[in-house]
Design a protein around this motif. Structure first.
Motif, PDB file in Angstrom:
ATOM      1  N   ASP A  52       0.836  -1.207   0.000  1.00  0.00           N
ATOM      2  CA  ASP A  52       0.000   0.000   0.000  1.00  0.00           C
ATOM      3  C   ASP A  52       0.873   1.260   0.000  1.00  0.00           C
ATOM      4  OD1 ASP A  52      -1.708   2.090   0.427  1.00  0.00           O
ATOM      5  OD2 ASP A  52      -2.804   1.149   2.075  1.00  0.00           O
ATOM      6  N   GLN A  53       0.989   1.887  -1.197  1.00  0.00           N
ATOM      7  CA  GLN A  53       1.878   3.049  -1.323  1.00  0.00           C
ATOM      8  C   GLN A  53       1.284   4.310  -0.706  1.00  0.00           C
ATOM      9  OE1 GLN A  53       3.931   3.579  -5.066  1.00  0.00           O
ATOM     10  NE2 GLN A  53       3.495   1.481  -5.679  1.00  0.00           N
ATOM     11  N   SER A  54      -0.026   4.273  -0.394  1.00  0.00           N
ATOM     12  CA  SER A  54      -0.634   5.478   0.169  1.00  0.00           C
ATOM     13  C   SER A  54      -0.197   5.699   1.620  1.00  0.00           C
ATOM     14  CB  SER A  54      -2.160   5.419   0.073  1.00  0.00           C
ATOM     15  OG  SER A  54      -2.657   4.409   0.921  1.00  0.00           O
ATOM     16  N   VAL A  55       0.303   4.660   2.276  1.00  0.00           N
ATOM     17  CA  VAL A  55       0.727   4.838   3.678  1.00  0.00           C
ATOM     18  C   VAL A  55       2.250   4.794   3.840  1.00  0.00           C
ATOM     19  CG1 VAL A  55      -1.469   4.010   4.616  1.00  0.00           C
ATOM     20  CG2 VAL A  55       0.403   2.373   4.262  1.00  0.00           C
ATOM     21  N   LEU A  56       2.959   4.577   2.738  1.00  0.00           N
ATOM     22  CA  LEU A  56       4.424   4.636   2.795  1.00  0.00           C
ATOM     23  C   LEU A  56       4.859   6.095   2.940  1.00  0.00           C
ATOM     24  CD1 LEU A  56       5.656   2.183  -0.020  1.00  0.00           C
ATOM     25  CD2 LEU A  56       6.067   1.972   2.427  1.00  0.00           C
ATOM     26  N   PRO A  57       5.954   6.404   3.578  1.00  0.00           N
ATOM     27  CA  PRO A  57       6.899   5.483   4.212  1.00  0.00           C
ATOM     28  C   PRO A  57       6.591   5.210   5.691  1.00  0.00           C
ATOM     29  CG  PRO A  57       7.814   7.671   4.206  1.00  0.00           C
ATOM     30  CD  PRO A  57       6.452   7.783   3.588  1.00  0.00           C
ATOM     31  N   VAL A  72      -9.195  -2.593  -8.065  1.00  0.00           N
ATOM     32  CA  VAL A  72      -9.579  -1.384  -8.807  1.00  0.00           C
ATOM     33  C   VAL A  72      -9.552  -0.177  -7.872  1.00  0.00           C
ATOM     34  CG1 VAL A  72     -11.479  -0.226 -10.022  1.00  0.00           C
ATOM     35  CG2 VAL A  72     -10.889  -2.588 -10.577  1.00  0.00           C
ATOM     36  N   ASN A  73     -10.058  -0.365  -6.661  1.00  0.00           N
ATOM     37  CA  ASN A  73     -10.021   0.728  -5.689  1.00  0.00           C
ATOM     38  C   ASN A  73      -8.574   1.120  -5.354  1.00  0.00           C
ATOM     39  OD1 ASN A  73      -9.835   1.353  -2.486  1.00  0.00           O
ATOM     40  ND2 ASN A  73     -11.593   2.361  -3.450  1.00  0.00           N
ATOM     41  N   ALA A  74      -7.703   0.128  -5.279  1.00  0.00           N
ATOM     42  CA  ALA A  74      -6.282   0.413  -4.986  1.00  0.00           C
ATOM     43  C   ALA A  74      -5.656   1.239  -6.113  1.00  0.00           C
ATOM     44  CB  ALA A  74      -5.515  -0.892  -4.792  1.00  0.00           C
ATOM     45  N   ILE A  75      -6.085   0.974  -7.350  1.00  0.00           N
ATOM     46  CA  ILE A  75      -5.572   1.774  -8.486  1.00  0.00           C
ATOM     47  C   ILE A  75      -6.101   3.205  -8.359  1.00  0.00           C
ATOM     48  CG2 ILE A  75      -5.586   2.074 -11.004  1.00  0.00           C
ATOM     49  CD1 ILE A  75      -6.007  -0.989 -11.253  1.00  0.00           C
ATOM     50  N   THR A  77      -7.132   4.903  -5.820  1.00  0.00           N
ATOM     51  CA  THR A  77      -6.704   5.666  -4.641  1.00  0.00           C
ATOM     52  C   THR A  77      -5.179   5.707  -4.493  1.00  0.00           C
ATOM     53  OG1 THR A  77      -6.976   3.676  -3.302  1.00  0.00           O
ATOM     54  CG2 THR A  77      -8.846   5.199  -3.365  1.00  0.00           C
ATOM     55  N   LEU A  78      -4.471   5.291  -5.547  1.00  0.00           N
ATOM     56  CA  LEU A  78      -3.001   5.366  -5.581  1.00  0.00           C
ATOM     57  C   LEU A  78      -2.317   4.469  -4.551  1.00  0.00           C
ATOM     58  CD1 LEU A  78      -2.422   9.210  -6.161  1.00  0.00           C
ATOM     59  CD2 LEU A  78      -3.089   7.462  -7.787  1.00  0.00           C
ATOM     60  N   LYS A  79      -3.042   3.443  -4.107  1.00  0.00           N
ATOM     61  CA  LYS A  79      -2.373   2.460  -3.245  1.00  0.00           C
ATOM     62  C   LYS A  79      -1.370   1.697  -4.097  1.00  0.00           C
ATOM     63  CE  LYS A  79      -6.025   1.753   0.200  1.00  0.00           C
ATOM     64  NZ  LYS A  79      -6.959   2.832  -0.133  1.00  0.00           N
ATOM     65  N   VAL A  80      -1.750   1.482  -5.345  1.00  0.00           N
ATOM     66  CA  VAL A  80      -0.778   1.011  -6.334  1.00  0.00           C
ATOM     67  C   VAL A  80      -0.776   2.084  -7.415  1.00  0.00           C
ATOM     68  CG1 VAL A  80      -2.499  -0.469  -7.499  1.00  0.00           C
ATOM     69  CG2 VAL A  80      -0.077  -0.857  -7.900  1.00  0.00           C
ATOM     70  N   ARG A  81       0.424   2.504  -7.836  1.00  0.00           N
ATOM     71  CA  ARG A  81       0.515   3.622  -8.783  1.00  0.00           C
ATOM     72  C   ARG A  81       1.802   3.460  -9.605  1.00  0.00           C
ATOM     73  NH1 ARG A  81       4.855   5.141  -7.360  1.00  0.00           N
ATOM     74  NH2 ARG A  81       4.865   6.544  -9.133  1.00  0.00           N
ATOM     75  N   GLY A  82       1.919   4.334 -10.629  1.00  0.00           N
ATOM     76  CA  GLY A  82       3.033   4.191 -11.561  1.00  0.00           C
ATOM     77  C   GLY A  82       2.523   3.379 -12.743  1.00  0.00           C
ATOM     78  N   ILE A 343      -3.302  13.352 -25.665  1.00  0.00           N
ATOM     79  CA  ILE A 343      -3.233  12.443 -24.503  1.00  0.00           C
ATOM     80  C   ILE A 343      -4.252  12.874 -23.446  1.00  0.00           C
ATOM     81  CG2 ILE A 343      -1.747  11.603 -22.618  1.00  0.00           C
ATOM     82  CD1 ILE A 343       0.674  11.996 -24.468  1.00  0.00           C
ATOM     83  N   PRO A 344      -5.117  11.949 -22.989  1.00  0.00           N
ATOM     84  CA  PRO A 344      -6.078  12.325 -21.940  1.00  0.00           C
ATOM     85  C   PRO A 344      -5.349  12.583 -20.622  1.00  0.00           C
ATOM     86  CG  PRO A 344      -6.197   9.962 -22.393  1.00  0.00           C
ATOM     87  CD  PRO A 344      -5.219  10.528 -23.374  1.00  0.00           C
ATOM     88  N   ILE A 345      -5.677  13.690 -20.005  1.00  0.00           N
ATOM     89  CA  ILE A 345      -5.026  14.039 -18.735  1.00  0.00           C
ATOM     90  C   ILE A 345      -6.022  13.831 -17.593  1.00  0.00           C
ATOM     91  CG2 ILE A 345      -3.972  15.907 -17.365  1.00  0.00           C
ATOM     92  CD1 ILE A 345      -2.192  14.972 -19.691  1.00  0.00           C
ATOM     93  N   GLU A 346      -5.619  12.979 -16.660  1.00  0.00           N
ATOM     94  CA  GLU A 346      -6.472  12.676 -15.507  1.00  0.00           C
ATOM     95  C   GLU A 346      -6.537  13.883 -14.557  1.00  0.00           C
ATOM     96  OE1 GLU A 346      -4.791   9.557 -13.127  1.00  0.00           O
ATOM     97  OE2 GLU A 346      -6.418   9.597 -11.660  1.00  0.00           O
ATOM     98  N   MET A 347      -7.765  14.265 -14.198  1.00  0.00           N
ATOM     99  CA  MET A 347      -7.944  15.311 -13.188  1.00  0.00           C
ATOM    100  C   MET A 347      -8.313  14.604 -11.882  1.00  0.00           C
ATOM    101  SD  MET A 347      -7.313  17.877 -15.107  1.00  0.00           S
ATOM    102  CE  MET A 347      -7.696  19.308 -14.151  1.00  0.00           C
ATOM    103  N   ARG A 348      -7.654  14.967 -10.803  1.00  0.00           N
ATOM    104  CA  ARG A 348      -7.913  14.281  -9.536  1.00  0.00           C
ATOM    105  C   ARG A 348      -8.577  15.223  -8.527  1.00  0.00           C
ATOM    106  NH1 ARG A 348      -6.135   9.234  -8.980  1.00  0.00           N
ATOM    107  NH2 ARG A 348      -6.198   9.445  -6.713  1.00  0.00           N
ATOM    108  N   GLY A 349      -8.964  14.644  -7.394  1.00  0.00           N
ATOM    109  CA  GLY A 349      -9.751  15.374  -6.396  1.00  0.00           C
ATOM    110  C   GLY A 349      -9.021  16.566  -5.787  1.00  0.00           C
ATOM    111  N   GLU A 350      -9.833  17.542  -5.389  1.00  0.00           N
ATOM    112  CA  GLU A 350      -9.285  18.757  -4.770  1.00  0.00           C
ATOM    113  C   GLU A 350      -8.553  18.449  -3.475  1.00  0.00           C
ATOM    114  OE1 GLU A 350     -12.529  21.392  -4.085  1.00  0.00           O
ATOM    115  OE2 GLU A 350     -12.919  21.690  -6.237  1.00  0.00           O
ATOM    116  N   ASP A 351      -9.073  17.434  -2.754  1.00  0.00           N
ATOM    117  CA  ASP A 351      -8.518  17.168  -1.420  1.00  0.00           C
ATOM    118  C   ASP A 351      -7.051  16.728  -1.462  1.00  0.00           C
ATOM    119  OD1 ASP A 351      -9.366  14.845  -2.689  1.00  0.00           O
ATOM    120  OD2 ASP A 351      -9.481  13.752  -0.787  1.00  0.00           O
ATOM    121  N   GLU A 352      -6.559  16.296  -2.629  1.00  0.00           N
ATOM    122  CA  GLU A 352      -5.130  15.957  -2.717  1.00  0.00           C
ATOM    123  C   GLU A 352      -4.282  17.229  -2.601  1.00  0.00           C
ATOM    124  OE1 GLU A 352      -4.377  13.821  -6.349  1.00  0.00           O
ATOM    125  OE2 GLU A 352      -5.060  11.918  -5.524  1.00  0.00           O
TER     126      GLU A 352
END
Ligand code: MRU
Length: 407
Positions: A52-57, A72-75, A77-82, A343-352
């Motif tokens: 889970d990369q969202s809680v690293l390090p 899918v949820n992990a993708i 929410t950036l728990k897995v990313r890259g 190229i489609p650019i992903e827009m993410r939530g304000e809370d980030e």
């Protein structure tokens, strides 16, 4: 090499009760053991394992699941990313769906079904059209989770293609799920091979550039293993050519200050963390001799979509006459898109960006930007190093490479 042994493995699959070399550390082993016992996972059932990369390090926690929606949820929410890692996650998610959807008595035990099917005839009670529609719909859901990284849709398409080939060979749902398990494992293995090849191809470029700047995390955490941009750094370091890596913090999600710094410290690479707005200072003082980043999608003309902030790094590097390298697998090149503006650019939530925006201001959070080809010195791939304008000639190679991946 000593430093490479401690690189993290961020996403993989295991089968309950079966030894697996991908389980490298005690935390992963105990997470799998606890999951198997708490969830009463039958022997042989496939399990997705995600660091889970969202809680690293702060914490090294592994998510274990047999549920494709959890992946899918992990993708999302950036728990897995890259880019390469989410491609792998996509193929694992579709495989888990296939196992769940072919919910037969045999599958409850996770063991392969009897695949005895009369030649030229679908298994009795198996609604081929409904099965294919369900799989296709699931594949679309997975692929749309993050739109910029082309690896995700490529991975899901490859798995779907495999399932369709199985269907036309009149295989049953259980056998198809097994085939998708093999596809997911092959993608993980192939990604590591590709990253090591990228590392070897790119390392000589850093021979006389001992201090490099990187943005975001394009390391082992972002891939099946080893990394793309950081793979080049690791390969160069194994020759003794790396003195120091300057890691951009990479606001707003801080892949640099949370992930790259953690990964490089495990690999014993001397690292200096800087805020994103310090990159120009570092370049102006001659502290770095090269920049190296990964890519989520590269257009046919060599324009590169990568983590937001990459464009600023490239503009600064150009100003200070510092080479700007992009390291990525060939499958990252999307020959269907003529230029980066497609190229489609992903827009993410304000809370980030900000949990509570002050004064009710609006917030903009594009996850990626596009660096024009003219700012890119070279693109490092598993097949060699290319100037951006040379990509057109790479198309046949890329096609051959994707074919290899599908098999
Ligand atoms: O939003 P992220 O963290 O998935 O973005 C990742 C990047 O932009 C990486 O640089 C890119 O995917 C290449 S990873 C080898």
């Amino acid at each position: 090499m000593e430093s490479q042994r401690s690189l993290p493995r961020t996403i993989f699959v295991v089968r309950s009760g079966v030894e697996n070399a991908w389980i490298q550390d005690a935390a992963a082993a105990s997470a799998v053991a606890a999951f198997v016992s708490e969830e009463h996972v039958p022997a042989g059932a496939p399990i997705a394992v995600i660091l889970d990369q969202s809680v690293l390090p702060d914490r090294e926690e592994y998510i274990c699941t047999r549920d494709w929606r959890v992946v899918v949820n992990a993708i999302a929410t950036l728990k897995v990313r890259g880019a390469p890692a989410i491609g792998i996650a996509g193929s694992i998610a579709l495989m888990l769906f296939a196992f769940a959807d072919s919910s037969t008595a045999q599958l409850a035990g996770g063991a392969p079904c009897k695949g005895d099917v009369e030649e030229g005839r679908a298994p009795e009670g198996f609604d081929v059209a409904a099965y294919e529609a369900a799989l296709t719909s699931c594949a679309q859901t997975i692929a749309h989770t993050r739109p910029t990284a082309v690896s995700l849709s490529r991975a899901v398409d490859a798995s779907l293609e495999c399932a369709r080939t199985c269907l036309s060979a009149h295989m049953d749902a259980c056998s198809i799920a097994e085939a998708l398990f093999e596809v997911a494992c092959a993608r993980i293995q192939e990604d590591e091979r590709i990253n090591r090849a990228i590392g070897e191809a790119g390392a000589p470029l850093l021979k006389d550039h001992p201090c490099v700047l990187t943005h975001c995390n394009a390391g082992s955490l972002a891939t099946g293993y080893f990394g793309t941009a950081l793979g080049v750094v690791y390969a160069a370091a194994s020759h003794g050519w790396i003195e120091r890596v300057y890691a951009d913090e990479t606001r707003p999600v801080c892949q640099g200050s949370r992930l790259t710094v953690w990964e490089l410290s495990r690999a014993h690479i001397p690292t200096t963390l800087i805020c994103d707005d310090m990159a120009a200072y570092v370049m102006s003082r001659g502290l770095v001799q090269a920049c190296i980043v990964g890519a989520d999608r590269i257009a046919a003309n060599g324009d590169v979509a990568n983590k937001i902030g990459t464009l600023s790094v490239a503009i600064n590097a150009h100003h200070f006459n510092i080479p700007f390298y992009v390291a990525a697998p060939l499958e990252t090149i999307d020959f269907a898109l003529p230029s980066g503006s497609d190229i489609p650019i992903e827009m993410r939530g304000e809370d980030e960006v900000c949990k509570e925006p002050p004064f009710g201001v609006d917030i903009l959070n594009p996850a990626f930007d596009v660096t024009p080809a003219e700012l890119v010195t070279a693109i490092i791939t598993e097949e060699g190093v290319y100037a951006p304008h040379e990509l057109a000639g790479v198309a046949p190679l890329s096609a051959a490479s994707s074919m290899k991946r599908m098999r």
